[in-house]
Design a protein around this motif. Structure first.
Motif, PDB file in Angstrom:
ATOM      1  N   PHE B  92      13.072  11.802  23.952  1.00 24.19           N
ATOM      2  CA  PHE B  92      12.344  11.125  22.887  1.00 24.19           C
ATOM      3  C   PHE B  92      12.286   9.638  23.157  1.00 24.19           C
ATOM      4  O   PHE B  92      13.274   9.048  23.565  1.00 24.19           O
ATOM      5  CB  PHE B  92      13.067  11.302  21.552  1.00 24.19           C
ATOM      6  CG  PHE B  92      13.003  12.697  21.012  1.00 24.19           C
ATOM      7  CD1 PHE B  92      11.934  13.094  20.244  1.00 24.19           C
ATOM      8  CD2 PHE B  92      14.027  13.588  21.257  1.00 24.19           C
ATOM      9  CE1 PHE B  92      11.885  14.369  19.746  1.00 24.19           C
ATOM     10  CE2 PHE B  92      13.978  14.860  20.762  1.00 24.19           C
ATOM     11  CZ  PHE B  92      12.911  15.259  20.003  1.00 24.19           C
ATOM     12  N   ILE B  93      11.150   9.066  22.875  1.00 28.44           N
ATOM     13  CA  ILE B  93      11.077   7.601  22.871  1.00 28.44           C
ATOM     14  C   ILE B  93      10.447   7.202  21.540  1.00 28.44           C
ATOM     15  O   ILE B  93       9.385   7.699  21.166  1.00 28.44           O
ATOM     16  CB  ILE B  93      10.260   7.070  24.054  1.00 28.44           C
ATOM     17  CG1 ILE B  93      10.987   7.440  25.350  1.00 28.44           C
ATOM     18  CG2 ILE B  93      10.100   5.571  23.959  1.00 28.44           C
ATOM     19  CD1 ILE B  93      10.117   7.392  26.559  1.00 28.44           C
ATOM     20  N   PHE B  94      11.163   6.360  20.828  1.00 32.85           N
ATOM     21  CA  PHE B  94      10.734   6.017  19.476  1.00 32.85           C
ATOM     22  C   PHE B  94       9.983   4.703  19.482  1.00 32.85           C
ATOM     23  O   PHE B  94       9.986   3.965  20.467  1.00 32.85           O
ATOM     24  CB  PHE B  94      11.961   5.896  18.561  1.00 32.85           C
ATOM     25  CG  PHE B  94      12.864   7.086  18.630  1.00 32.85           C
ATOM     26  CD1 PHE B  94      12.619   8.208  17.857  1.00 32.85           C
ATOM     27  CD2 PHE B  94      13.971   7.093  19.465  1.00 32.85           C
ATOM     28  CE1 PHE B  94      13.447   9.302  17.923  1.00 32.85           C
ATOM     29  CE2 PHE B  94      14.806   8.182  19.532  1.00 32.85           C
ATOM     30  CZ  PHE B  94      14.546   9.294  18.764  1.00 32.85           C
ATOM     31  N   GLN B  96      10.797   2.147  17.601  1.00 31.30           N
ATOM     32  CA  GLN B  96      11.901   1.216  17.819  1.00 31.30           C
ATOM     33  C   GLN B  96      12.780   1.797  18.927  1.00 31.30           C
ATOM     34  O   GLN B  96      12.796   3.011  19.126  1.00 31.30           O
ATOM     35  CB  GLN B  96      12.740   1.090  16.553  1.00 31.30           C
ATOM     36  CG  GLN B  96      12.611  -0.256  15.855  1.00 31.30           C
ATOM     37  CD  GLN B  96      11.355  -0.310  15.020  1.00 31.30           C
ATOM     38  OE1 GLN B  96      11.079   0.627  14.301  1.00 31.30           O
ATOM     39  NE2 GLN B  96      10.615  -1.399  15.132  1.00 31.30           N
ATOM     40  N   ARG B 160      17.193   6.283  28.885  1.00 29.48           N
ATOM     41  CA  ARG B 160      17.981   7.258  28.123  1.00 29.48           C
ATOM     42  C   ARG B 160      17.205   8.564  27.959  1.00 29.48           C
ATOM     43  O   ARG B 160      17.761   9.652  28.105  1.00 29.48           O
ATOM     44  CB  ARG B 160      18.338   6.682  26.749  1.00 29.48           C
ATOM     45  CG  ARG B 160      19.129   7.645  25.889  1.00 29.48           C
ATOM     46  CD  ARG B 160      19.589   6.999  24.602  1.00 29.48           C
ATOM     47  NE  ARG B 160      18.458   6.679  23.724  1.00 29.48           N
ATOM     48  CZ  ARG B 160      18.590   6.142  22.503  1.00 29.48           C
ATOM     49  NH1 ARG B 160      19.799   5.858  22.043  1.00 29.48           N
ATOM     50  NH2 ARG B 160      17.540   5.870  21.781  1.00 29.48           N
ATOM     51  N   LEU B 170       8.390  13.082  24.663  1.00 30.58           N
ATOM     52  CA  LEU B 170       7.580  12.786  23.491  1.00 30.58           C
ATOM     53  C   LEU B 170       7.786  11.315  23.163  1.00 30.58           C
ATOM     54  O   LEU B 170       8.915  10.836  23.132  1.00 30.58           O
ATOM     55  CB  LEU B 170       8.025  13.648  22.302  1.00 30.58           C
ATOM     56  CG  LEU B 170       7.959  15.159  22.503  1.00 30.58           C
ATOM     57  CD1 LEU B 170       8.536  15.882  21.293  1.00 30.58           C
ATOM     58  CD2 LEU B 170       6.523  15.601  22.756  1.00 30.58           C
ATOM     59  N   ASP B 172       6.357   8.213  20.455  1.00 30.63           N
ATOM     60  CA  ASP B 172       5.527   7.869  19.304  1.00 30.63           C
ATOM     61  C   ASP B 172       5.336   6.361  19.268  1.00 30.63           C
ATOM     62  O   ASP B 172       6.245   5.630  18.909  1.00 30.63           O
ATOM     63  CB  ASP B 172       6.189   8.356  18.011  1.00 30.63           C
ATOM     64  CG  ASP B 172       5.202   8.324  16.841  1.00 30.63           C
ATOM     65  OD1 ASP B 172       4.022   8.010  17.079  1.00 30.63           O
ATOM     66  OD2 ASP B 172       5.632   8.612  15.715  1.00 30.63           O
TER      67      ASP B 172
END
Ligand code: ADP
Ligand code: MG
Lengths: 435, 237
Positions: B92-94, B96, B160, B170, B172
């Motif tokens: 996951f990459i957010f 923030q 990470r 994924l 966002d």
């Protein structure tokens, strides 16, 4: 898990199947398995040490990061720890000192009136019971014991104060009191007594005077009595100080007392006699106005009065509980705000695949770390305080292993409970609301 | 290639927030496929349901309707434990960076490796160090997140996300919090690393400057996938 199935970069042709595939492994879907990386680990589960160590380490790293918060949490646990230690220490010391007089009386068996609930308000029993006890062949000797209080005039200041008097046949060797044996000869003389060296200092510097001038006279009741030596009993709730004298001298001081009315009877058995059997036979032959007790039973009888018939036990239990509650609230607050201010981080960990169980372990780990970190200094401070306060109050305050472990268990439980409560906040860390 | 081999297959996925009167459909019968190694950009106006779709695919939300197969795992009716397991295989990459503030950059990356047994601490840290080097932060491993710039932090987040060797990434709006230049750097880095490893990416973005990275662009509108105007006809299909 990804070490297990290692999702394929390109789902290309791959070497041998790894056993024990998860249900959703690509291999189960009729596809070629991903290439296993060189030196693929054979282990599939964390060992028990690692499964606990990793969350604990994460908890420690988080705690350590905010020094001020960590310090206040440790201070909170330490406070609870010291409070509980002091409460339990006082409780034990008071009960111990409450029974100091009876604990110091050493004899095989005691007779007491069943209506005596506490030794400083004894219900007298007929002296005849002592002779009746002698009817048993295993009884070697039985002596009456007289207890009363009389005023003692401080030899240095002249101030009068209530003193506990113990009178019995000191030569018969039936009942012993620490320090009494070498004084039996001296106590045969008229108007002599032995002074309890652990009496409160308000009775005067008796030990020092005795050392300086040898036996000297002190007013006890309406009589001048000679202090000939020192024994060791300790102050109790009912009395701040004790003197021991022969039965004859007791009657000289306490003239109004009928010799036929005694407060206790101490019994000595023949060597090798079975005490419990003797007690049973005594109960059988003696009328119901006596209770037959062993020395520990006598002490326990007194102790249960203070434990159950007075609010003392409750007061200290309440105090301990309050300490634990306050400590728990502090730890809970700290853990809760720790989670609340790191909700994003916790949610991120969940999104990465950390389970609720794992994060629960982190929170609980933090709680238990705080328990240990607060207990260690709390224990040290309590040992110090026991020493200082014990010297100031003449209470027998002392740390023992059982209490140490017991309080550690309580603190551990307190922090654990706080951790379990704070853990509920983890539910708010919802990774679905993270993007 | 059969459908089961695709990292991501959605069939008729619908989702609604709220109950009864307040029920508001957000996704309506979404169909979507992502091929191995493919980089798919998802665009569309705010509120069109992109984030909701991503959280469903990422196993962060329970499915309501339709079928969603991610890395071979059917998510319709999947248990919480199954979803937690699947999340470990997704990077996951957010928007923030969401790094743990009390860990160094390297420890943050190592957190993605601590989910899998079989490696020692030294190995994990070495691997985390290699991942950081791959995002150009080989010398910042011991820095705390607050000592890094926004772009550097997002690069740590990329490291990470990739460290656990995910089967799907994924993201966002990973550039939303970054300035133009560092945003571009981060996505290009992400694309290059994913390409090297052959990992598929599904990336939500509004940022027109990064549309050129995509193998394929799809758009959403009011909960539906609609034909995207700039979709590259060569790479689709
Ligand atoms: N947790 C939620 N509860 C209720 N409604 C939500 C929730 N999350 C998103 N929505 C609504 O769903 C719609 C789609 O949101 P979202 O998926 O975030 O769209 P996008 O990412 O394309 O901007 C929006 O109208 C939003 O208000
Ligand atoms: Mg969104």
């Amino acid at each position: 898990m990804n070490a297990l199935t290692r999702p394929a970069p390109a789902f290309g042709p791959a070497p041998d199947l790894e056993p024990a595939l998860l249900p959703w492994a690509p291999e189960r879907m009729g596809e070629a398995p991903p290439p296993a990386p060189a030196g693929a680990p054979a282990r599939r589960r964390f060992g028990p040490v690692e499964a606990l160590w990793l969350p604990l380490r994460l908890a420690w790293r988080q705690l350590r990061f905010e020094k001020a918060r960590l310090a206040s949490a440790i201070a909170g646990v330490m406070f609870a720890c010291v409070l509980v230690f002091m409460q339990l220490g006082f409780r034990a010391a008071l009960f111990e000192s409450a029974t100091a007089l009876l604990s110091a009386m050493r004899a095989d068996i005691f007779l007491m009136h069943p209506m005596t609930i506490v030794s400083f308000k004894p219900e007298p029993l007929p002296r005849l019971r002592a002779s009746q006890a002698l009817a048993l062949p295993e009884v070697a000797a039985a002596v009456p014991v007289y207890l009363t209080q009389a005023t003692w005039r401080n030899p240095a200041t002249g101030v009068r104060r209530a003193m506990q008097l113990v009178g019995f046949d000191t030569e018969a060797g039936v009942m012993d009191i620490p320090g009494l044996a070498p004084l039996t000869e001296a106590l045969k003389r008229p108007d002599t007594m032995a002074f309890d060296i652990r009496s409160r200092p308000e009775f005067g510097p008796v030990a020092r005077l005795l050392g300086e001038r040898g036996p000297f006279e002190v007013q006890l009741g309406h009589r001048m009595m000679e202090v000939v030596g020192l024994i060791e009993i300790g102050p109790s709730f009912g009395a701040d100080g004790n003197v021991v004298m022969s039965e004859l001298n007791f009657r000289r001081v306490v003239k109004e007392r009928l010799p036929s009315q005694v407060d206790l009877v101490a019994i000595k058995l023949h060597p090798g006699a079975d005490r419990d059997a003797a007690m049973a036979r005594l109960r059988a032959i003696l009328p119901p106005d006596v209770m037959v007790l062993s020395q520990p039973q006598l002490v326990q009888h007194e102790r249960s009065y203070w434990e159950t018939a007075t609010p003392i036990g409750f007061i200290f239990m309440f105090g301990s509980l309050m300490g634990l509650v306050v400590g728990m609230v502090i730890v809970y607050q700290i853990l809760f705000s720790d989670i609340a201010s790191h909700l994003r981080e916790y949610a991120t960990l969940k999104a990465m695949g950390y389970s609720n169980l794992y994060l629960g372990k982190v929170v609980l780990g933090a709680a238990l770390l705080l328990a240990v970190l607060g207990f260690v200094p709390g224990f040290a401070i309590s040992v110090l305080l026991y020493d200082v306060v014990g010297k100031g109050t003449f209470l027998p305050l002392g740390m023992d292993a059982a209490r140490g472990f017991g309080v550690f268990g309580m603190i551990f439980g307190m922090c654990g409970l706080a951790g379990l409560l704070a853990m509920r906040k983890l539910r708010d860390a919802n990774p679905a609301d993270m993007f | 290639m059969t459908e089961a081999a695709l990292p991501l297959v959605l069939r008729g996925v619908s989702y609604a927030f709220g109950e009864g009167e307040l029920r508001r459909p957000v996704l309506r019968a979404v169909d979507l496929e992502v091929r191995p190694g493919e980089i798919v950009l998802l665009t569309g106006p705010s509120g069109s349901g992109k984030t909701t779709l991503l959280t469903l695919i990422g196993a962060l939300r329970a499915m309501q309707e339709g079928s969603c197969r991610v890395l071979g795992q059917e998510l319709a009716g999947a248990s919480e434990a199954q979803r937690v397991q699947l999340r470990r295989r997704i990077g996951f990459i957010f928007q923030q960076h969401n790094l743990l503030g009390f860990l160094t950059a390297r420890q943050n990356v190592a957190m993605a490796l601590e989910l899998a047994p079989g490696r020692g601490e030294r190995e994990r840290l070495a691997e985390a160090g290699r991942m950081l080097a791959a995002v150009g932060l080989g010398d910042r491993g011991e820095s705390m997140p607050d000592q890094l710039s926004g772009g550097q932090r997002q690069r740590v987040a990329v490291a990470r996300a990739l460290a656990g060797r995910p089967g799907l990434i994924l993201a966002d709006e990973p550039t939303a919090a970054l300035d133009r230049q560092s945003g571009g750097e981060v996505v290009r880095l992400l694309r290059d690393l994913a390409r090297q490893r052959g990992v598929a990416i599904l990336l939500v973005t509004h940022d027109p400057r990064i549309l050129d990275l995509a193998d394929r662009i799809i758009a959403m509108e009011d909960g539906r996938v609609v034909p995207a105007p700039q979709a590259d006809p060569v790479r689709t299909g």
